[in-house]
Design a protein around this motif. Sequence first.
Motif, PDB file in Angstrom:
ATOM      1  N   LEU A  12       0.835  -1.197   0.000  1.00 57.54           N
ATOM      2  CA  LEU A  12       0.000   0.000   0.000  1.00 57.54           C
ATOM      3  C   LEU A  12       0.867   1.242   0.000  1.00 57.54           C
ATOM      4  O   LEU A  12       1.854   1.306   0.740  1.00 57.54           O
ATOM      5  N   LYS A  13       0.504   2.213  -0.809  1.00 57.98           N
ATOM      6  CA  LYS A  13       1.098   3.541  -0.702  1.00 57.98           C
ATOM      7  C   LYS A  13       0.059   4.398   0.010  1.00 57.98           C
ATOM      8  O   LYS A  13      -1.038   4.613  -0.504  1.00 57.98           O
ATOM      9  N   LEU A  14       0.395   4.829   1.220  1.00 57.61           N
ATOM     10  CA  LEU A  14      -0.483   5.672   2.015  1.00 57.61           C
ATOM     11  C   LEU A  14      -0.069   7.121   1.832  1.00 57.61           C
ATOM     12  O   LEU A  14       1.130   7.421   1.778  1.00 57.61           O
ATOM     13  N   GLN A  15      -1.044   8.006   1.732  1.00 65.48           N
ATOM     14  CA  GLN A  15      -0.744   9.433   1.628  1.00 65.48           C
ATOM     15  C   GLN A  15      -1.632  10.210   2.587  1.00 65.48           C
ATOM     16  O   GLN A  15      -2.730   9.768   2.928  1.00 65.48           O
ATOM     17  N   ALA A  53       2.290  13.822   3.752  1.00 64.14           N
ATOM     18  CA  ALA A  53       3.101  12.693   4.203  1.00 64.14           C
ATOM     19  C   ALA A  53       2.809  11.511   3.290  1.00 64.14           C
ATOM     20  O   ALA A  53       1.734  11.440   2.677  1.00 64.14           O
ATOM     21  N   GLU A  54       3.749  10.609   3.222  1.00 63.30           N
ATOM     22  CA  GLU A  54       3.593   9.407   2.407  1.00 63.30           C
ATOM     23  C   GLU A  54       4.353   8.277   3.076  1.00 63.30           C
ATOM     24  O   GLU A  54       5.426   8.499   3.644  1.00 63.30           O
ATOM     25  N   SER A  55       3.817   7.079   3.017  1.00 61.59           N
ATOM     26  CA  SER A  55       4.533   5.902   3.503  1.00 61.59           C
ATOM     27  C   SER A  55       4.119   4.699   2.671  1.00 61.59           C
ATOM     28  O   SER A  55       3.070   4.696   2.035  1.00 61.59           O
ATOM     29  N   VAL A  56       4.971   3.697   2.697  1.00 61.25           N
ATOM     30  CA  VAL A  56       4.711   2.462   1.963  1.00 61.25           C
ATOM     31  C   VAL A  56       4.684   1.327   2.980  1.00 61.25           C
ATOM     32  O   VAL A  56       5.537   1.246   3.858  1.00 61.25           O
ATOM     33  N   LEU A  57       3.685   0.486   2.841  1.00 60.74           N
ATOM     34  CA  LEU A  57       3.470  -0.602   3.786  1.00 60.74           C
ATOM     35  C   LEU A  57       3.197  -1.882   3.017  1.00 60.74           C
ATOM     36  O   LEU A  57       2.334  -1.896   2.133  1.00 60.74           O
ATOM     37  N   THR A  58       3.921  -2.932   3.332  1.00 58.08           N
ATOM     38  CA  THR A  58       3.642  -4.245   2.771  1.00 58.08           C
ATOM     39  C   THR A  58       3.050  -5.089   3.893  1.00 58.08           C
ATOM     40  O   THR A  58       3.668  -5.228   4.946  1.00 58.08           O
ATOM     41  N   PHE A  59       1.854  -5.600   3.673  1.00 57.91           N
ATOM     42  CA  PHE A  59       1.217  -6.405   4.709  1.00 57.91           C
ATOM     43  C   PHE A  59       0.161  -7.309   4.089  1.00 57.91           C
ATOM     44  O   PHE A  59      -0.197  -7.171   2.922  1.00 57.91           O
ATOM     45  N   GLU A  95       2.534  21.318  12.100  1.00 61.72           N
ATOM     46  CA  GLU A  95       3.870  21.902  11.915  1.00 61.72           C
ATOM     47  C   GLU A  95       4.986  20.979  12.389  1.00 61.72           C
ATOM     48  O   GLU A  95       6.037  20.895  11.767  1.00 61.72           O
ATOM     49  N   SER A  96       4.755  20.232  13.455  1.00 60.42           N
ATOM     50  CA  SER A  96       5.816  19.396  14.013  1.00 60.42           C
ATOM     51  C   SER A  96       5.788  17.944  13.526  1.00 60.42           C
ATOM     52  O   SER A  96       6.792  17.237  13.653  1.00 60.42           O
ATOM     53  N   GLN A  97       4.665  17.474  12.990  1.00 57.95           N
ATOM     54  CA  GLN A  97       4.570  16.091  12.531  1.00 57.95           C
ATOM     55  C   GLN A  97       3.828  16.009  11.205  1.00 57.95           C
ATOM     56  O   GLN A  97       2.766  16.621  11.055  1.00 57.95           O
ATOM     57  N   GLN A  98       4.381  15.243  10.303  1.00 55.42           N
ATOM     58  CA  GLN A  98       3.708  14.916   9.051  1.00 55.42           C
ATOM     59  C   GLN A  98       3.873  13.409   8.864  1.00 55.42           C
ATOM     60  O   GLN A  98       4.862  12.956   8.313  1.00 55.42           O
ATOM     61  N   LEU A  99       2.881  12.646   9.361  1.00 52.06           N
ATOM     62  CA  LEU A  99       2.956  11.190   9.365  1.00 52.06           C
ATOM     63  C   LEU A  99       1.653  10.582   8.864  1.00 52.06           C
ATOM     64  O   LEU A  99       0.583  11.157   9.070  1.00 52.06           O
ATOM     65  N   GLU A 117      -8.295  -2.393  13.811  1.00 50.28           N
ATOM     66  CA  GLU A 117      -9.488  -1.911  14.508  1.00 50.28           C
ATOM     67  C   GLU A 117      -9.277  -1.744  16.007  1.00 50.28           C
ATOM     68  O   GLU A 117     -10.063  -1.074  16.670  1.00 50.28           O
ATOM     69  N   GLN A 118      -8.199  -2.301  16.549  1.00 52.08           N
ATOM     70  CA  GLN A 118      -7.867  -2.089  17.957  1.00 52.08           C
ATOM     71  C   GLN A 118      -7.002  -0.843  18.160  1.00 52.08           C
ATOM     72  O   GLN A 118      -6.647  -0.501  19.271  1.00 52.08           O
ATOM     73  N   GLY A 119      -6.635  -0.177  17.063  1.00 55.51           N
ATOM     74  CA  GLY A 119      -5.813   1.026  17.151  1.00 55.51           C
ATOM     75  C   GLY A 119      -4.321   0.760  17.117  1.00 55.51           C
ATOM     76  O   GLY A 119      -3.520   1.668  17.329  1.00 55.51           O
ATOM     77  N   ASN A 120      -3.913  -0.473  16.827  1.00 57.32           N
ATOM     78  CA  ASN A 120      -2.489  -0.813  16.746  1.00 57.32           C
ATOM     79  C   ASN A 120      -1.929  -0.356  15.408  1.00 57.32           C
ATOM     80  O   ASN A 120      -2.464  -0.705  14.359  1.00 57.32           O
ATOM     81  N   LYS A 121      -0.835   0.405  15.464  1.00 56.48           N
ATOM     82  CA  LYS A 121      -0.176   0.848  14.230  1.00 56.48           C
ATOM     83  C   LYS A 121       0.496  -0.331  13.555  1.00 56.48           C
ATOM     84  O   LYS A 121       1.106  -1.162  14.210  1.00 56.48           O
ATOM     85  N   LEU A 122       0.392  -0.373  12.236  1.00 60.11           N
ATOM     86  CA  LEU A 122       1.104  -1.363  11.454  1.00 60.11           C
ATOM     87  C   LEU A 122       2.331  -0.678  10.873  1.00 60.11           C
ATOM     88  O   LEU A 122       2.256   0.438  10.390  1.00 60.11           O
ATOM     89  N   ALA A 123       3.469  -1.337  10.921  1.00 58.74           N
ATOM     90  CA  ALA A 123       4.734  -0.727  10.510  1.00 58.74           C
ATOM     91  C   ALA A 123       4.678  -0.207   9.078  1.00 58.74           C
ATOM     92  O   ALA A 123       4.092  -0.828   8.202  1.00 58.74           O
ATOM     93  N   ALA A 124       5.301   0.933   8.873  1.00 57.75           N
ATOM     94  CA  ALA A 124       5.375   1.538   7.538  1.00 57.75           C
ATOM     95  C   ALA A 124       6.702   2.274   7.411  1.00 57.75           C
ATOM     96  O   ALA A 124       7.274   2.703   8.397  1.00 57.75           O
ATOM     97  N   ASP A 125       7.188   2.372   6.185  1.00 54.81           N
ATOM     98  CA  ASP A 125       8.375   3.169   5.906  1.00 54.81           C
ATOM     99  C   ASP A 125       7.906   4.600   5.714  1.00 54.81           C
ATOM    100  O   ASP A 125       7.327   4.931   4.693  1.00 54.81           O
ATOM    101  N   ALA A 126       8.112   5.438   6.712  1.00 57.63           N
ATOM    102  CA  ALA A 126       7.558   6.791   6.671  1.00 57.63           C
ATOM    103  C   ALA A 126       8.528   7.764   6.025  1.00 57.63           C
ATOM    104  O   ALA A 126       9.722   7.751   6.304  1.00 57.63           O
ATOM    105  N   SER A 127       7.995   8.570   5.159  1.00 59.79           N
ATOM    106  CA  SER A 127       8.728   9.719   4.623  1.00 59.79           C
ATOM    107  C   SER A 127       7.723  10.845   4.531  1.00 59.79           C
ATOM    108  O   SER A 127       6.605  10.633   4.103  1.00 59.79           O
ATOM    109  N   ALA A 128       8.094  11.998   4.981  1.00 61.53           N
ATOM    110  CA  ALA A 128       7.135  13.095   5.016  1.00 61.53           C
ATOM    111  C   ALA A 128       7.739  14.324   4.380  1.00 61.53           C
ATOM    112  O   ALA A 128       8.942  14.479   4.270  1.00 61.53           O
ATOM    113  N   SER A 129       6.866  15.204   3.953  1.00 63.66           N
ATOM    114  CA  SER A 129       7.304  16.489   3.417  1.00 63.66           C
ATOM    115  C   SER A 129       6.288  17.541   3.799  1.00 63.66           C
ATOM    116  O   SER A 129       5.153  17.238   4.098  1.00 63.66           O
ATOM    117  N   LYS A 130       6.742  18.767   3.823  1.00 59.64           N
ATOM    118  CA  LYS A 130       5.846  19.856   4.196  1.00 59.64           C
ATOM    119  C   LYS A 130       5.363  20.561   2.957  1.00 59.64           C
ATOM    120  O   LYS A 130       6.037  20.713   1.996  1.00 59.64           O
TER     121      LYS A 130
END
Length: 166
Positions: free
Chosen positions: A97-100, A121-127, A143-147, A153-166
């Motif tokens: 998945l490419k998340l934006q 923000a953009e990240s790529v996740l394989t799952f 201003e301080s976070q772009q993720l 459904e339990q609110g657990n984050k699934l790992a992703a390769d995060a890259s962000a831009s402003k």
Amino acid sequence: MKDSGRWVATGAIAMLLSGCATTSVLIPEGYGGPIATIKDNAVSETKNRGQFFYVAEIDGKRVDNALQTTRVANSGAGFALSPVPFAREVPVRPMTLKLQARVAYGAPLQAMANATTLYTAESVLTFTPEPNKNYLVTGALNESQQLVWLQDEQGNKLAADASASK
């Protein structure tokens, strides 16, 4: 000769437009296996500004998403921006998945006037999704976070390769 030039131009335009196409059909015809649901997330900040967290691509192919459907639904509404919920069913199989995530306005003029706060923000996740589970694309855009990330459904984050831009 003039007609052949028109056909070449028409073909070139069609190829360009097809490169921008998205798909809403993610479950192959005849598929009888398990499915999961991935929901995009949209947060309205004001009557004309919102934050959008969505799946932009699955396995390298662009897919319909909340930002796209919101823009279509709000077309002709002037500066107003009212987010439209969006979810998609996917087959249970390994996928990339490419998340934006991005801040969006109701009108391009507003975006130009507020360019310094158009966080993305953009990240790529394989799952591999689990059968009958719901997932939510979410994140943080300020201003301080772009993720952007995917959570179950339990609110657990699934790992992703995060890259962000402003």
